[in-house]
Each structure stands twice: as C-alpha cells, then as structure tokens.
Design a protein around this motif. Structure first.
Motif, PDB file in Angstrom:
ATOM      1  N   TRP A   1       0.804  -1.034  -0.047  1.00 46.74           N
ATOM      2  CA  TRP A   1      -0.085  -0.088   0.163  1.00 46.74           C
ATOM      3  C   TRP A   1       1.112   1.252   0.184  1.00 46.74           C
ATOM      4  O   TRP A   1       0.660   2.068  -0.828  1.00 46.74           O
ATOM      5  CB  TRP A   1      -0.927  -0.051   1.222  1.00 46.74           C
ATOM      6  CG  TRP A   1      -1.805   1.327   1.263  1.00 46.74           C
ATOM      7  CD1 TRP A   1      -1.583   2.289   1.992  1.00 46.74           C
ATOM      8  CD2 TRP A   1      -3.176   1.437   0.448  1.00 46.74           C
ATOM      9  NE1 TRP A   1      -2.724   3.316   1.741  1.00 46.74           N
ATOM     10  CE2 TRP A   1      -3.390   2.732   0.956  1.00 46.74           C
ATOM     11  CE3 TRP A   1      -3.853   0.737  -0.083  1.00 46.74           C
ATOM     12  CZ2 TRP A   1      -4.748   3.076   0.365  1.00 46.74           C
ATOM     13  CZ3 TRP A   1      -5.217   1.094  -0.638  1.00 46.74           C
ATOM     14  CH2 TRP A   1      -5.450   2.337  -0.312  1.00 46.74           C
ATOM     15  N   GLN A   2       1.961   1.389   0.773  1.00 49.49           N
ATOM     16  CA  GLN A   2       2.579   2.792   1.000  1.00 49.49           C
ATOM     17  C   GLN A   2       3.245   2.736  -0.458  1.00 49.49           C
ATOM     18  O   GLN A   2       3.529   3.903  -0.775  1.00 49.49           O
ATOM     19  CB  GLN A   2       3.547   2.735   2.101  1.00 49.49           C
ATOM     20  CG  GLN A   2       4.469   3.861   2.217  1.00 49.49           C
ATOM     21  CD  GLN A   2       3.485   5.176   2.614  1.00 49.49           C
ATOM     22  OE1 GLN A   2       2.571   4.990   3.475  1.00 49.49           O
ATOM     23  NE2 GLN A   2       3.810   6.066   1.911  1.00 49.49           N
ATOM     24  N   GLN A   3       4.148   1.714  -1.035  1.00 51.69           N
ATOM     25  CA  GLN A   3       4.775   1.900  -2.033  1.00 51.69           C
ATOM     26  C   GLN A   3       3.709   2.256  -3.238  1.00 51.69           C
ATOM     27  O   GLN A   3       3.985   3.125  -4.115  1.00 51.69           O
ATOM     28  CB  GLN A   3       5.471   0.613  -2.107  1.00 51.69           C
ATOM     29  CG  GLN A   3       6.717   0.380  -1.594  1.00 51.69           C
ATOM     30  CD  GLN A   3       6.216  -0.205  -0.240  1.00 51.69           C
ATOM     31  OE1 GLN A   3       5.129  -0.691   0.133  1.00 51.69           O
ATOM     32  NE2 GLN A   3       7.206  -0.355   0.612  1.00 51.69           N
ATOM     33  N   ALA A   4       2.630   1.826  -3.256  1.00 51.85           N
ATOM     34  CA  ALA A   4       1.649   2.230  -4.366  1.00 51.85           C
ATOM     35  C   ALA A   4       1.222   3.554  -4.167  1.00 51.85           C
ATOM     36  O   ALA A   4       1.162   4.289  -5.124  1.00 51.85           O
ATOM     37  CB  ALA A   4       0.350   0.973  -4.134  1.00 51.85           C
ATOM     38  N   PHE A   5       0.917   3.979  -2.793  1.00 51.01           N
ATOM     39  CA  PHE A   5       0.635   5.437  -2.571  1.00 51.01           C
ATOM     40  C   PHE A   5       1.870   6.355  -3.144  1.00 51.01           C
ATOM     41  O   PHE A   5       1.508   7.499  -3.830  1.00 51.01           O
ATOM     42  CB  PHE A   5       0.393   5.614  -1.196  1.00 51.01           C
ATOM     43  CG  PHE A   5       0.095   7.145  -0.961  1.00 51.01           C
ATOM     44  CD1 PHE A   5      -1.032   7.735  -1.260  1.00 51.01           C
ATOM     45  CD2 PHE A   5       1.273   7.900  -0.262  1.00 51.01           C
ATOM     46  CE1 PHE A   5      -1.093   8.976  -0.758  1.00 51.01           C
ATOM     47  CE2 PHE A   5       1.115   9.313  -0.205  1.00 51.01           C
ATOM     48  CZ  PHE A   5      -0.217   9.801  -0.175  1.00 51.01           C
ATOM     49  N   ASP A   6       3.061   5.993  -2.768  1.00 54.79           N
ATOM     50  CA  ASP A   6       4.141   6.756  -3.488  1.00 54.79           C
ATOM     51  C   ASP A   6       4.400   6.623  -4.734  1.00 54.79           C
ATOM     52  O   ASP A   6       4.540   7.941  -5.401  1.00 54.79           O
ATOM     53  CB  ASP A   6       5.416   6.045  -2.737  1.00 54.79           C
ATOM     54  CG  ASP A   6       5.554   6.308  -1.220  1.00 54.79           C
ATOM     55  OD1 ASP A   6       4.909   7.165  -0.487  1.00 54.79           O
ATOM     56  OD2 ASP A   6       6.354   5.539  -0.493  1.00 54.79           O
TER      57      ASP A   6
ATOM     58  N   THR B   1       3.685   9.627  -9.795  1.00 51.99           N
ATOM     59  CA  THR B   1       3.051   9.776 -11.064  1.00 51.99           C
ATOM     60  C   THR B   1       2.280  10.971 -11.357  1.00 51.99           C
ATOM     61  O   THR B   1       2.416  11.524 -12.383  1.00 51.99           O
ATOM     62  CB  THR B   1       1.987   8.496 -11.292  1.00 51.99           C
ATOM     63  OG1 THR B   1       2.664   7.050 -11.352  1.00 51.99           O
ATOM     64  CG2 THR B   1       1.316   8.462 -12.522  1.00 51.99           C
ATOM     65  N   THR B   2       1.547  11.558 -10.375  1.00 54.39           N
ATOM     66  CA  THR B   2       0.754  12.611 -10.468  1.00 54.39           C
ATOM     67  C   THR B   2       1.641  13.840 -10.244  1.00 54.39           C
ATOM     68  O   THR B   2       1.015  15.004 -10.403  1.00 54.39           O
ATOM     69  CB  THR B   2      -0.412  12.512  -9.726  1.00 54.39           C
ATOM     70  OG1 THR B   2      -0.030  12.479  -8.458  1.00 54.39           O
ATOM     71  CG2 THR B   2      -1.493  11.459 -10.331  1.00 54.39           C
ATOM     72  N   SER B   3       2.663  14.065  -9.747  1.00 56.78           N
ATOM     73  CA  SER B   3       3.575  14.958  -9.267  1.00 56.78           C
ATOM     74  C   SER B   3       4.299  15.764 -10.335  1.00 56.78           C
ATOM     75  O   SER B   3       4.577  17.261  -9.988  1.00 56.78           O
ATOM     76  CB  SER B   3       4.864  14.483  -8.465  1.00 56.78           C
ATOM     77  OG  SER B   3       5.903  13.620  -9.046  1.00 56.78           O
TER      78      SER B   3
ATOM     79  N   LEU C   1      -7.364  13.029  -3.420  1.00 55.93           N
ATOM     80  CA  LEU C   1      -7.653  12.369  -4.429  1.00 55.93           C
ATOM     81  C   LEU C   1      -6.922  11.298  -5.243  1.00 55.93           C
ATOM     82  O   LEU C   1      -7.245  10.195  -5.949  1.00 55.93           O
ATOM     83  CB  LEU C   1      -7.625  13.415  -5.498  1.00 55.93           C
ATOM     84  CG  LEU C   1      -8.740  14.601  -5.563  1.00 55.93           C
ATOM     85  CD1 LEU C   1      -8.525  15.715  -6.608  1.00 55.93           C
ATOM     86  CD2 LEU C   1     -10.211  13.668  -5.798  1.00 55.93           C
ATOM     87  N   VAL C   2      -5.745  11.411  -4.433  1.00 57.33           N
ATOM     88  CA  VAL C   2      -4.787  10.237  -4.830  1.00 57.33           C
ATOM     89  C   VAL C   2      -5.022   9.061  -4.286  1.00 57.33           C
ATOM     90  O   VAL C   2      -5.214   7.669  -4.923  1.00 57.33           O
ATOM     91  CB  VAL C   2      -3.000  10.432  -4.495  1.00 57.33           C
ATOM     92  CG1 VAL C   2      -2.299   9.412  -4.457  1.00 57.33           C
ATOM     93  CG2 VAL C   2      -2.606  11.514  -5.314  1.00 57.33           C
ATOM     94  N   VAL C   3      -5.723   8.975  -3.151  1.00 59.39           N
ATOM     95  CA  VAL C   3      -6.138   8.004  -2.258  1.00 59.39           C
ATOM     96  C   VAL C   3      -7.335   7.421  -3.092  1.00 59.39           C
ATOM     97  O   VAL C   3      -7.451   6.159  -2.999  1.00 59.39           O
ATOM     98  CB  VAL C   3      -6.383   8.453  -0.946  1.00 59.39           C
ATOM     99  CG1 VAL C   3      -7.092   6.845   0.001  1.00 59.39           C
ATOM    100  CG2 VAL C   3      -5.059   8.499  -0.081  1.00 59.39           C
TER     101      VAL C   3
ATOM    102  N   PRO D   1      11.086   7.915 -15.451  1.00 57.45           N
ATOM    103  CA  PRO D   1      11.966   6.726 -15.558  1.00 57.45           C
ATOM    104  C   PRO D   1      11.489   5.603 -14.964  1.00 57.45           C
ATOM    105  O   PRO D   1      11.456   4.437 -15.462  1.00 57.45           O
ATOM    106  CB  PRO D   1      13.156   7.100 -14.641  1.00 57.45           C
ATOM    107  CG  PRO D   1      13.129   8.716 -14.632  1.00 57.45           C
ATOM    108  CD  PRO D   1      11.775   8.943 -15.034  1.00 57.45           C
ATOM    109  N   LEU D   2      10.514   5.423 -14.275  1.00 57.51           N
ATOM    110  CA  LEU D   2       9.924   4.664 -13.419  1.00 57.51           C
ATOM    111  C   LEU D   2       8.568   4.178 -14.234  1.00 57.51           C
ATOM    112  O   LEU D   2       7.612   3.518 -13.614  1.00 57.51           O
ATOM    113  CB  LEU D   2       9.606   4.774 -11.878  1.00 57.51           C
ATOM    114  CG  LEU D   2      10.727   4.900 -11.145  1.00 57.51           C
ATOM    115  CD1 LEU D   2      10.209   5.413  -9.343  1.00 57.51           C
ATOM    116  CD2 LEU D   2      11.689   3.622 -10.948  1.00 57.51           C
ATOM    117  N   GLY D   3       8.078   4.773 -15.134  1.00 59.78           N
ATOM    118  CA  GLY D   3       6.709   4.939 -15.786  1.00 59.78           C
ATOM    119  C   GLY D   3       6.913   3.732 -16.939  1.00 59.78           C
ATOM    120  O   GLY D   3       5.566   3.491 -17.363  1.00 59.78           O
TER     121      GLY D   3
END
Length: 161
Positions: free
Chosen positions: A29-34, A39-41, A60-62, A133-135
């Motif tokens: 969960w925490q890594q997904a949230f991060d 992604t939206t930053s 909204l992210v949650v 890079p992570l996308g």
C-alpha cells in the motif's frame, strides 16, 4: 463445444492476473501510494515538461488508488465467478449460455477500464507517465493487460455456433 471450454479458461487467466495485481497493490500500500504521488507529481518529465493535469491533493490520490484497486478486485472476483458460470453452462442451450456471460463481461470491462481507461488514458496520456524513468513498466504493462482483457472480452462476446 471447444469455445465453451476455452472461454472460461481464458476469463479465469485474466481474473487471476487481476487478483494478483490487487493483492500486490494492497500488500504494498505505501509503495503504491508513493508511486501514485510520483506519477501525478510532474516529476522527471524532461521531454514534455508541461503537464496539463494538475497535481492532485492527497485525498484524490487515495481515491484514485481505491478506484484502481476496486476495478482490479471486481475484474478478479467477478471474472472468477463469471468463468465458473460459463463453465457450468458449457452444455446449456445457446440463450442460457449467452445470459451466463454477464459477470465475465462485467469483469473484463472493469479490467479494460482500469488498464486502458485509467492507466493509459489518465496516467500515461494525462500525467505523461510514458516519460518518467519509473513509468515504462506500468505504461507497457497496462497496454498489454488492457489488451488481454479486451481481446478476451471480444472473444467472449462472439456467439457460439
């Protein structure tokens, strides 16, 4: 009869994939949230530095995470239920079999909405996930997974002889 055997097997494979994804997402969960925040930053967007969608607030992210996880869960559980219905109706008359496709179709549609609508439509196109890079993995994966679900939905929607 071969299609009535293949269809529930393929629906099961997409459903299991969705369940594995949602299980990993919840377990991390925490890594997904991060990752959703990243992604939206608008971070690490060098090719096209201007992103038209705004950086969303945390709630909204949650909410987006809950929506993605819910779609994956419905794709998984609904897909397994739909596959079971198809399997149990494989020797039924045509009308009964067609009616039995309902949950499998709903589940597959949830997978398509998730991986093509949300990931490709909002994350990749809207937040330009493709250039982060992570996308690359989620960009490629969501295209493939959405395609698997869509091809299965198309095949499932074909009427049997």
């Amino acid at each position: 009869m071969i299609d009535r055997t293949i269809k529930p097997v393929i629906v099961t494979s997409v459903a299991l994939m969705a369940l594995l994804y949602v299980a990993h997402n919840i377990a991390n969960w925490q890594q997904a949230f991060d990752f959703f925040v990243y992604t939206t930053s608008h971070a690490d967007q060098k090719a096209y530095p201007v992103t038209l969608l705004p950086v969303p607030p945390t709630f909204l992210v949650v909410a987006a995470m809950v929506l993605v996880f819910t779609l994956e869960l419905v794709a998984g559980i609904g897909g397994l239920f739909g596959a079971w219905k198809l399997w149990s109706l494989r020797k039924a008359d045509g009308a009964s079999y067609e009616a039995g496709k309902k949950w499998a179709k709903i589940a597959l549609a949830c997978a398509v909405v998730n991986w093509w609508g949300l990931f490709q439509g909002i994350a990749v196109a809207g937040y330009q996930l493709w250039q982060m890079p992570l996308g690359g993995g989620p960009d490629h994966g969501s295209w493939v997974f959405g395609g698997m679900a869509m091809m299965t939905l198309i095949y499932l929607s074909m009427k049997d002889d």
